[in-house]
Design an enzyme around this catalytic site. Structure first.
Site, short mmCIF file in Angstrom:
data_model
loop_
_atom_site.label_atom_id
_atom_site.label_comp_id
_atom_site.label_asym_id
_atom_site.label_seq_id
_atom_site.Cartn_x
_atom_site.Cartn_y
_atom_site.Cartn_z
N GLY A 1 0.42 -1.32 -0.14
CA GLY A 1 -0.52 -0.16 -0.17
C GLY A 1 0.74 0.92 0.22
O GLY A 1 2.00 1.40 0.01
N ASN A 2 0.34 2.57 0.50
CA ASN A 2 0.50 3.84 -0.18
C ASN A 2 1.69 3.92 1.13
O ASN A 2 3.06 4.48 1.33
CB ASN A 2 -0.48 4.95 -0.48
CG ASN A 2 -0.68 5.01 -1.77
OD1 ASN A 2 0.12 4.92 -3.00
ND2 ASN A 2 -1.66 4.40 -1.76
N THR A 3 1.01 3.75 2.02
CA THR A 3 1.40 3.60 3.82
C THR A 3 2.21 2.66 4.19
O THR A 3 3.21 2.83 4.64
CB THR A 3 0.24 3.83 4.70
OG1 THR A 3 -0.06 5.08 3.87
CG2 THR A 3 1.33 4.07 5.39
N THR A 4 1.60 1.56 4.51
CA THR A 4 2.04 0.19 5.09
C THR A 4 2.07 -1.33 3.84
O THR A 4 1.73 -1.07 2.86
CB THR A 4 0.88 -0.82 5.94
OG1 THR A 4 0.28 -0.81 5.58
CG2 THR A 4 1.36 0.76 7.00
N ARG B 1 1.28 -5.27 3.83
CA ARG B 1 1.49 -5.98 4.64
C ARG B 1 1.57 -7.35 3.89
O ARG B 1 2.19 -7.61 2.19
CB ARG B 1 -0.29 -6.18 4.53
CG ARG B 1 -0.20 -6.70 6.07
CD ARG B 1 -1.53 -6.99 6.33
NE ARG B 1 -2.08 -7.71 7.89
CZ ARG B 1 -3.51 -8.18 7.68
NH1 ARG B 1 -4.49 -8.24 7.06
NH2 ARG B 1 -3.74 -8.78 9.03
N ASP C 1 -5.29 -3.95 -4.65
CA ASP C 1 -6.23 -4.33 -3.52
C ASP C 1 -7.09 -4.64 -3.28
O ASP C 1 -8.58 -5.18 -2.44
CB ASP C 1 -5.67 -3.54 -2.68
CG ASP C 1 -6.06 -2.48 -2.69
OD1 ASP C 1 -5.98 -1.82 -3.92
OD2 ASP C 1 -5.49 -0.97 -1.50
N PHE D 1 -16.86 -1.97 -14.97
CA PHE D 1 -15.78 -0.18 -14.37
C PHE D 1 -15.99 -0.54 -15.90
O PHE D 1 -15.61 -1.33 -16.82
CB PHE D 1 -14.80 0.02 -13.89
CG PHE D 1 -15.19 -0.50 -12.00
CD1 PHE D 1 -14.36 0.25 -11.78
CD2 PHE D 1 -15.14 -1.92 -11.57
CE1 PHE D 1 -15.39 0.56 -10.66
CE2 PHE D 1 -15.37 -1.53 -10.46
CZ PHE D 1 -15.05 -0.68 -9.78
N THR E 1 -4.93 4.53 3.64
CA THR E 1 -4.74 5.44 3.39
C THR E 1 -5.53 6.34 2.56
O THR E 1 -6.05 7.63 2.69
CB THR E 1 -3.32 5.40 2.10
OG1 THR E 1 -2.41 4.76 2.59
CG2 THR E 1 -2.52 6.72 1.52
#
Length: 285
Positions: free
Chosen positions: A10-13, A15, A118, A109, A141
């Site tokens: 992810g942008n912050t973490t 995992r 994700d 979409f 985020t």
């Protein structure tokens, strides 16, 4: 046992999860996980060292060594880095969630290639565990909503700033506002600057989720086409349909926000990692 390493960048973490994905008919089980801060830029050697450290701490079964790996990365500059690092430790070619990987999910979409990996993993895991229709709220985020319709398709979603991002933006944009701890205050009307900010950020996030869930579930039930000022019977039918749809919260702040919501929700911390393992499963045939 088929041991799979799943990475959710992810942008912050970042995992890491080790999962048992023995067969398409078995329930995917999380054996262990850990989370680190996402660093960018990152070299392949640094990613490889990080992987080896993680694998030394995760409970890899002695009788079931690592069989495969799968990657979901929302940071484009890190995708190739982690692909190369995974290739050094995985016995087979690592999979990356994106175009060309089978998901078994129809994406409603305009451009399916825009959908984050994700989010696809979340939908795959939610449909497998909770059925359809269902709604996932992923708190990271960004705060993402993912709606699964009655046919099991990824119907659409919402992307909003996450709770930590909101708090950080306030502190950065306003010189006199401090960085706050992300917890709910004891009252809605704060009697200090910090309490007022916590109310606006944390309670505000819960109120936003509640309000958006009403609209999302209304649209999934088809009530949006009829309009909110329809017959009383339509309103009752809409409420009944909403009550039957499971809402799953996942992500860093899921457990804390869940206690502040009006409606009952399911907190599933391992949802994204299980979804990645299910995607690995479905691409082994």
């Amino acid at each position: 046992m088929a041991t799979v390493l799943a990475l959710d960048i992810g942008n912050t973490t970042t995992r890491f999860g080790l999962l048992d994905a023995a067969s398409p008919s078995s329930e995917v089980t999380l054996l262990g996980s850990c989370e680190v801060t996402t660093h960018t830029p990152l070299t392949t050697d640094e990613a490889r060292i990080q992987l080896k450290q993680v694998l030394s701490e995760l409970p890899v079964p002695q009788d079931a060594p690592l069989e495969g790996a799968i990657l979901a990365c929302v940071v484009p500059t890190l995708t190739d880095v982690w692909q190369r690092a995974l290739a050094a430790v995985a016995p087979t070619r690592p999979l990356t969630v994106g175009p060309g990987l089978r998901s078994g999910i129809k994406l409603r979409f305009n451009d399916p290639s825009e959908v984050g990996p994700d989010r696809i993993a979340d939908v795959v895991a939610a449909r497998a565990a909770y059925g359809a229709p269902a709604v996932v709220v992923d708190l990271g985020t960004t705060t993402n909503f993912e709606a699964i319709d009655q046919t099991g398709s990824f119907y659409g979603g919402i992307i909003a700033p996450g709770v930590a991002l909101g708090a950080r933006s306030l502190a950065e944009a306003a010189a006199r506002l401090p960085i706050i701890e992300l917890r709910a205050p004891g009252r809605v009307l704060g009697r200090s600057t910090r309490e007022a900010m916590q109310s606006g950020v944390v309670l505000g996030e819960a109120a936003r989720i509640d309000g958006l869930l009403d609209a999302v579930l209304d649209e999934l039930a088809g009530a949006g086409d009829k309009g909110r000022a329809g017959r009383q019977g339509d309103a009752h039918a809409s409420r009944d349909a909403q009550a039957d749809v499971p809402v799953i919260l996942t992500g860093e702040h899921a457990a804390a926000i869940a206690t502040l919501l009006r409606r009952p929700v399911i907190v599933d911390d391992a949802l994204t990692l299980r979804g990645l393992a299910l995607l690995w499963q479905s691409n082994q045939r």
